[in-house]
Design a protein around this motif. Structure first.
Motif, PDB file in Angstrom:
ATOM      1  N   ASP A  16      26.479  33.579  48.341  1.00 50.53           N
ATOM      2  CA  ASP A  16      25.378  33.189  49.229  1.00 50.53           C
ATOM      3  C   ASP A  16      25.125  31.690  49.157  1.00 50.53           C
ATOM      4  OD1 ASP A  16      25.030  35.806  50.011  1.00 50.53           O
ATOM      5  OD2 ASP A  16      23.282  36.162  48.720  1.00 50.53           O
ATOM      6  N   LEU A  17      25.135  31.164  47.960  1.00 45.58           N
ATOM      7  CA  LEU A  17      24.879  29.740  47.781  1.00 45.58           C
ATOM      8  C   LEU A  17      25.983  28.892  48.401  1.00 45.58           C
ATOM      9  CD1 LEU A  17      22.706  27.948  46.594  1.00 45.58           C
ATOM     10  CD2 LEU A  17      23.946  27.951  44.443  1.00 45.58           C
ATOM     11  N   ALA A  18      27.219  29.354  48.322  1.00 49.85           N
ATOM     12  CA  ALA A  18      28.344  28.613  48.903  1.00 49.85           C
ATOM     13  C   ALA A  18      28.186  28.487  50.415  1.00 49.85           C
ATOM     14  CB  ALA A  18      29.661  29.295  48.558  1.00 49.85           C
ATOM     15  N   LYS A  19      27.534  29.449  51.036  1.00 41.24           N
ATOM     16  CA  LYS A  19      27.334  29.428  52.490  1.00 41.24           C
ATOM     17  C   LYS A  19      26.136  28.575  52.904  1.00 41.24           C
ATOM     18  CE  LYS A  19      29.080  34.128  52.820  1.00 41.24           C
ATOM     19  NZ  LYS A  19      28.674  35.530  53.004  1.00 41.24           N
ATOM     20  N   SER A  20      25.273  28.268  51.954  1.00 41.84           N
ATOM     21  CA  SER A  20      24.062  27.516  52.283  1.00 41.84           C
ATOM     22  C   SER A  20      24.357  26.022  52.394  1.00 41.84           C
ATOM     23  CB  SER A  20      22.980  27.764  51.243  1.00 41.84           C
ATOM     24  OG  SER A  20      23.370  27.249  49.995  1.00 41.84           O
ATOM     25  N   GLU A  21      23.452  25.332  53.052  1.00 43.62           N
ATOM     26  CA  GLU A  21      23.562  23.882  53.169  1.00 43.62           C
ATOM     27  C   GLU A  21      22.289  23.266  52.615  1.00 43.62           C
ATOM     28  OE1 GLU A  21      24.558  22.735  57.177  1.00 43.62           O
ATOM     29  OE2 GLU A  21      26.626  23.374  56.907  1.00 43.62           O
ATOM     30  N   ILE A  22      22.476  22.271  51.759  1.00 45.81           N
ATOM     31  CA  ILE A  22      21.365  21.598  51.110  1.00 45.81           C
ATOM     32  C   ILE A  22      21.460  20.122  51.455  1.00 45.81           C
ATOM     33  CG2 ILE A  22      20.303  21.024  48.895  1.00 45.81           C
ATOM     34  CD1 ILE A  22      22.566  23.972  48.982  1.00 45.81           C
ATOM     35  N   GLU A  23      20.338  19.536  51.813  1.00 44.38           N
ATOM     36  CA  GLU A  23      20.342  18.137  52.234  1.00 44.38           C
ATOM     37  C   GLU A  23      19.674  17.252  51.196  1.00 44.38           C
ATOM     38  OE1 GLU A  23      17.904  15.968  55.563  1.00 44.38           O
ATOM     39  OE2 GLU A  23      19.702  16.856  56.461  1.00 44.38           O
ATOM     40  N   GLY A  24      20.350  16.176  50.868  1.00 40.00           N
ATOM     41  CA  GLY A  24      19.777  15.141  50.024  1.00 40.00           C
ATOM     42  C   GLY A  24      19.533  13.920  50.891  1.00 40.00           C
ATOM     43  N   GLN A  25      18.616  13.095  50.472  1.00 40.80           N
ATOM     44  CA  GLN A  25      18.358  11.884  51.250  1.00 40.80           C
ATOM     45  C   GLN A  25      17.971  10.733  50.345  1.00 40.80           C
ATOM     46  OE1 GLN A  25      14.931  11.921  53.852  1.00 40.80           O
ATOM     47  NE2 GLN A  25      14.103  13.719  52.820  1.00 40.80           N
ATOM     48  N   SER A  26      18.063   9.547  50.910  1.00 39.76           N
ATOM     49  CA  SER A  26      17.666   8.353  50.175  1.00 39.76           C
ATOM     50  C   SER A  26      17.231   7.303  51.184  1.00 39.76           C
ATOM     51  CB  SER A  26      18.817   7.831  49.305  1.00 39.76           C
ATOM     52  OG  SER A  26      19.887   7.406  50.119  1.00 39.76           O
ATOM     53  N   GLY A  27      16.717   6.211  50.656  1.00 43.09           N
ATOM     54  CA  GLY A  27      16.282   5.123  51.520  1.00 43.09           C
ATOM     55  C   GLY A  27      15.155   5.518  52.446  1.00 43.09           C
TER      56      GLY A  27
END
Length: 106
Positions: A24-35
């Motif tokens: 399930d986790l492999a199918k998920s998308e997680i977004e990181g951000q900066s600036g």
């Protein structure tokens, strides 16, 4: 002997739940951000980069190092979020059973 069989059954169930969680986790998308949101980096549950979105205002030849640093920071943010999700899900699977420091089941 019954206790050992019961424990083995629980370990098998835990392994099945762990495999399901990883899938399930492999199918998920997680977004990181900066600036302040100028750089967004999307990874899957394994931490593999899927997308990078960079605000056009950062596309200046004399600010390449800043952009590079922001990409690295966004990747670190995404990876930390993946780790946090995995840790939370692992805690659910193991029923809060404390694992020795540094021991990972995934």
């Amino acid at each position: 002997m019954k206790d050992l069989m019961g424990m083995m059954k629980q370990v098998g169930q835990m392994q099945a739940r762990l495999k399901e969680m990883q899938d399930d986790l492999a199918k998920s998308e997680i977004e990181g951000q900066s600036g302040g949101g100028l750089v967004h980096l999307t990874v899957d549950g394994r931490g593999e980069v899927k997308r990078v979105r960079i605000d056009p205002s950062l596309m200046k030849p004399d600010e390449v190092e800043i952009l590079e640093d922001l990409i690295v920071a966004a990747a670190a943010d995404a990876r930390a979020k993946v780790d946090n999700i995995m840790q939370t899900k692992m805690s659910e699977i193991t029923g809060g059973l404390p694992l020795p420091p540094g021991m990972k089941l995934f």
